[in-house]
Design a protein around this motif. Structure first.
Motif, short mmCIF file in Angstrom:
data_model
loop_
_atom_site.label_atom_id
_atom_site.label_comp_id
_atom_site.label_asym_id
_atom_site.label_seq_id
_atom_site.Cartn_x
_atom_site.Cartn_y
_atom_site.Cartn_z
N LEU A 219 0.81 -1.22 0.00
CA LEU A 219 0.00 0.00 0.00
C LEU A 219 0.85 1.28 0.00
O LEU A 219 0.61 2.18 -0.80
CB LEU A 219 -0.97 -0.01 1.17
N MET A 220 1.84 1.35 0.88
CA MET A 220 2.68 2.56 0.92
C MET A 220 3.50 2.73 -0.36
O MET A 220 3.46 3.78 -0.98
CB MET A 220 3.58 2.57 2.14
N PRO A 221 4.27 1.72 -0.77
CA PRO A 221 5.08 1.94 -1.97
C PRO A 221 4.25 2.18 -3.22
O PRO A 221 4.58 3.06 -4.03
CB PRO A 221 5.93 0.68 -2.09
N VAL A 222 3.17 1.44 -3.40
CA VAL A 222 2.36 1.62 -4.61
C VAL A 222 1.70 3.00 -4.61
O VAL A 222 1.69 3.70 -5.63
CB VAL A 222 1.32 0.48 -4.75
N ALA A 223 1.17 3.41 -3.47
CA ALA A 223 0.55 4.75 -3.39
C ALA A 223 1.58 5.83 -3.71
O ALA A 223 1.30 6.77 -4.48
CB ALA A 223 -0.06 4.97 -2.01
N ILE A 224 2.75 5.71 -3.15
CA ILE A 224 3.78 6.72 -3.40
C ILE A 224 4.23 6.68 -4.86
O ILE A 224 4.41 7.73 -5.48
CB ILE A 224 4.96 6.55 -2.42
N MET A 225 4.39 5.50 -5.43
CA MET A 225 4.80 5.43 -6.83
C MET A 225 3.76 6.07 -7.74
O MET A 225 4.12 6.75 -8.71
CB MET A 225 5.07 3.98 -7.24
N PHE A 226 2.48 5.87 -7.45
CA PHE A 226 1.44 6.55 -8.25
C PHE A 226 1.52 8.06 -8.06
O PHE A 226 1.43 8.82 -9.02
CB PHE A 226 0.04 6.04 -7.89
N LEU A 227 1.69 8.50 -6.82
CA LEU A 227 1.80 9.95 -6.57
C LEU A 227 3.00 10.56 -7.28
O LEU A 227 2.93 11.69 -7.75
CB LEU A 227 1.89 10.23 -5.07
N LEU A 228 4.09 9.82 -7.35
CA LEU A 228 5.28 10.33 -8.02
C LEU A 228 5.04 10.56 -9.52
O LEU A 228 5.58 11.50 -10.10
CB LEU A 228 6.46 9.37 -7.84
N GLN A 229 4.23 9.72 -10.12
CA GLN A 229 4.04 9.84 -11.56
C GLN A 229 2.87 10.75 -11.93
O GLN A 229 2.79 11.22 -13.06
CB GLN A 229 3.89 8.47 -12.21
N VAL B 229 4.29 19.09 -9.62
CA VAL B 229 3.74 19.67 -8.40
C VAL B 229 4.83 19.61 -7.31
O VAL B 229 5.60 18.65 -7.23
CB VAL B 229 2.48 18.90 -7.95
N ASN B 230 4.87 20.62 -6.49
CA ASN B 230 5.84 20.68 -5.40
C ASN B 230 5.76 19.39 -4.58
O ASN B 230 4.69 19.03 -4.07
CB ASN B 230 5.52 21.89 -4.52
N PRO B 231 6.89 18.67 -4.42
CA PRO B 231 6.87 17.40 -3.68
C PRO B 231 6.44 17.55 -2.23
O PRO B 231 5.88 16.62 -1.65
CB PRO B 231 8.31 16.88 -3.79
#
Length: 183
Positions: free
Chosen positions: A107-117, A122-124
């Protein structure tokens, strides 16, 4: 070597081994194949399938580097929190690990990977704060409500800075391009 110290350590290890065996027995009798166990199995697999289908294919390596970094951080922090009795989990997918693997490895890595792309310009920090607020004030209470996650000496607000830092490190890792070829 001081034999009294050796004896104390060995006794402690024996007690821990006994408790782990008891935990495995409880898991076998009450957790495995329960609805919340199946939910954990689904949360461990389905988000990766969705990510595989929808991620930016030309960014696979970059996203996975970030995802692996998130997994490592999440696992370390989760083990520390559990071992320091800040929280614990019920309905673990695997009985001998003190972490909730669906959260740490999916959940954490997949959510973050989607947010990154999504909207990469957008400002991180904005994305990090958004991620932290959603995970700390929506996801954690949801898992408490399901009785999977039990904070003991922990409040949701404590998670916010950790989640922000995890996201920002993942963002940093995703921007690295200093790789040399292996000869």
């Amino acid at each position: 070597m001081d034999q009294d110290v050796v004896k104390i350590i060995d006794e402690n290890v024996n007690q821990i081994e006994g408790l782990i065996q008891q935990k495995v027995e409880i898991w076998q009798e009450h957790v495995v194949f329960s609805p919340l166990w199946w939910m954990g199995v689904g949360l461990s697999i389905i988000p990766w399938i969705i990510w595989y289908v929808y991620h930016k294919k030309d960014s696979t390596d970059r996203l996975l580097y970030s995802g692996y970094a998130v997994m490592i951080m999440a696992l370390i922090l989760d083990v520390l929190g559990d071992q320091l009795a800040l929280w614990h989990y019920r309905y673990n997918v695997l009985p001998i690990l003190p972490t909730y693997l669906p959260w740490d490895l999916t959940l954490m890595p997949v959510a973050i990977m989607f947010l990154l792309q999504i909207k990469p310009n957008v400002n991180p920090l904005i994305k990090a704060v958004l991620f932290a607020l959603i995970t700390s004030y929506l996801a954690e209470p949801f898992f408490v409500w399901l009785e999977v996650y039990q904070p003991v000496h922990w409040h949701y607000t404590y998670s916010v800075p950790f989640q922000i830092i995890i996201y920002l490190i993942a963002h940093y890792v995703s921007k690295r391009n200093d790789f040399s070829e292996i000869h």
